[in-house]
Design a protein around this motif. Structure first.
Motif, PDB file in Angstrom:
ATOM      1  N   SER A 161       0.842  -1.199   0.000  1.00  0.00           N
ATOM      2  CA  SER A 161       0.000   0.000   0.000  1.00  0.00           C
ATOM      3  C   SER A 161       0.873   1.243   0.000  1.00  0.00           C
ATOM      4  N   GLN A 217      -7.272   3.624  -5.189  1.00  0.00           N
ATOM      5  CA  GLN A 217      -6.049   2.847  -5.311  1.00  0.00           C
ATOM      6  C   GLN A 217      -5.104   3.595  -6.240  1.00  0.00           C
ATOM      7  N   GLU A 263      -2.215  -1.359  -6.918  1.00  0.00           N
ATOM      8  CA  GLU A 263      -2.843  -2.481  -7.595  1.00  0.00           C
ATOM      9  C   GLU A 263      -1.881  -3.325  -8.420  1.00  0.00           C
TER      10      GLU A 263
END
Length: 317
Positions: A166, A180, A261
């Motif tokens: 992340s 994202q 992602e």
């Protein structure tokens, strides 16, 4: 049912793959198939459903796994304790950890303590700016570490767990409103600088220096601890790429975590100095290998499970 056949059944029930089961148990794939076929003939029903795409437990197989697991673990635990007692495994083991790794390793540590109650186990935090120093100076005997580790004097043990990466930003960062991000977006961020002696390749595995298209990713102030990273993110507009333990353990007011992602999962393993390997180090590594299933119940994903999920067709995920 022989103990080895029980072990084969339980391992296949976890891996759901005949090849990985054979590799993990150091037997041939034919031996795995024969053991399962023999068990199914004895029971009179299928324990697994097999197709060209996947292997899954039948309801009967799932029930059998539940019934056998606890007893098998007690037998293995008793045998391991007896053997280690006979070998006189005693002493102290110093475990190096990054940040909240002690939480993640709780199933491993509990299993180790149960088997070796006479051994003293202590924890020592390892800093991100000198990830291998405590091992080399003898401050710790074995430690957790994100991968890769390419040090000729260090042994790399089992991958304990892996998870998604992340981007950590403040809630007023320009990217904070996104659901994202992608690795290419990192060129619009300033990432922390992790100084030497942390190796360049090791830092780059988490905090890349260029995007996939080759755009440079700016570096900001130097940091040596995760708490310093949080402080700079909150106060100076810094961003940081973090492992799954970031959003799991460091939810803070003003902090936002954005899934990356297209980033490969972060992988963690045990490492130790090859020349200083002891029976206690080997015992802790064995406990880690056997506690993989318990890690899943903590919300962690052992590496084999993540690979399996990624390899399934999109409609099955």
């Amino acid at each position: 049912m022989e103990l080895r056949d029980i072990e084969i059944f339980l391992t296949l029930a976890e891996e759901l793959h005949f090849g990985r089961t054979a590799e993990r148990l150091h037997v041939t794939q034919a031996r795995v198939s024969q053991a399962i076929a023999k068990q199914e003939r004895r029971i009179g029903a299928a324990l697994f459903e097999r197709t060209s795409r996947q292997v899954v437990l039948t309801p009967l197989g799932a029930r059998l796994r539940e019934d056998l697991q606890a007893g098998y673990e007690r037998i293995r635990g008793g045998m391991e304790t007896a053997m280690e007692t006979a070998r006189g495994v005693r002493g102290s083991l110093r475990l190096g950890i990054f940040g909240p790794n002690a939480h993640d390793l709780a199933p491993v540590t509990k299993l180790f303590r149960q088997r070796y109650p006479s051994c003293d186990l202590s924890f020592h935090e390892v800093g991100i700016s000198d990830p291998f120093g405590p091992l080399r100076t003898g401050q710790v005997d074995v430690q957790t570490c994100w991968l890769p580790v390419r040090e000729p004097d260090l042994a790399v043990g089992p991958v304990i767990f892996e998870g998604p990466m992340s981007l950590m930003v403040s809630d007023d960062h320009p990217l904070a409103g996104r659901r994202q991000v992608r690795l290419e977006d990192l060129s619009d961020c300033v990432l922390p600088a992790i100084p030497e002696p942390a190796p360049h390749y090791w830092v780059e595995a988490v905090e890349p220096f260029r995007t996939p298209s080759g755009r440079p990713i700016p570096r900001g102030p130097q940091v040596t601890t995760f708490q310093e990273v949080i402080g700079f993110v909150l106060t100076s507009g810094l961003a940081a790429v973090v492992h799954a333990d970031g959003p799991r353990y460091y939810q803070r007011p003003g902090i936002v975590y954005l899934p990356i992602e297209d980033a490969p999962p972060g992988r963690w393993a045990l490492i130790w100095r090859t020349a200083a390997e002891t029976e206690l180090v080997r015992a802790y590594v064995r406990a880690a290998e056997e506690a993989r299933g318990k890690l899943r119940h903590q919300g962690l994903e052992p590496a084999a499970e993540t690979r399996r999920r990624r390899s399934r067709p999109e409609s099955l995920t």
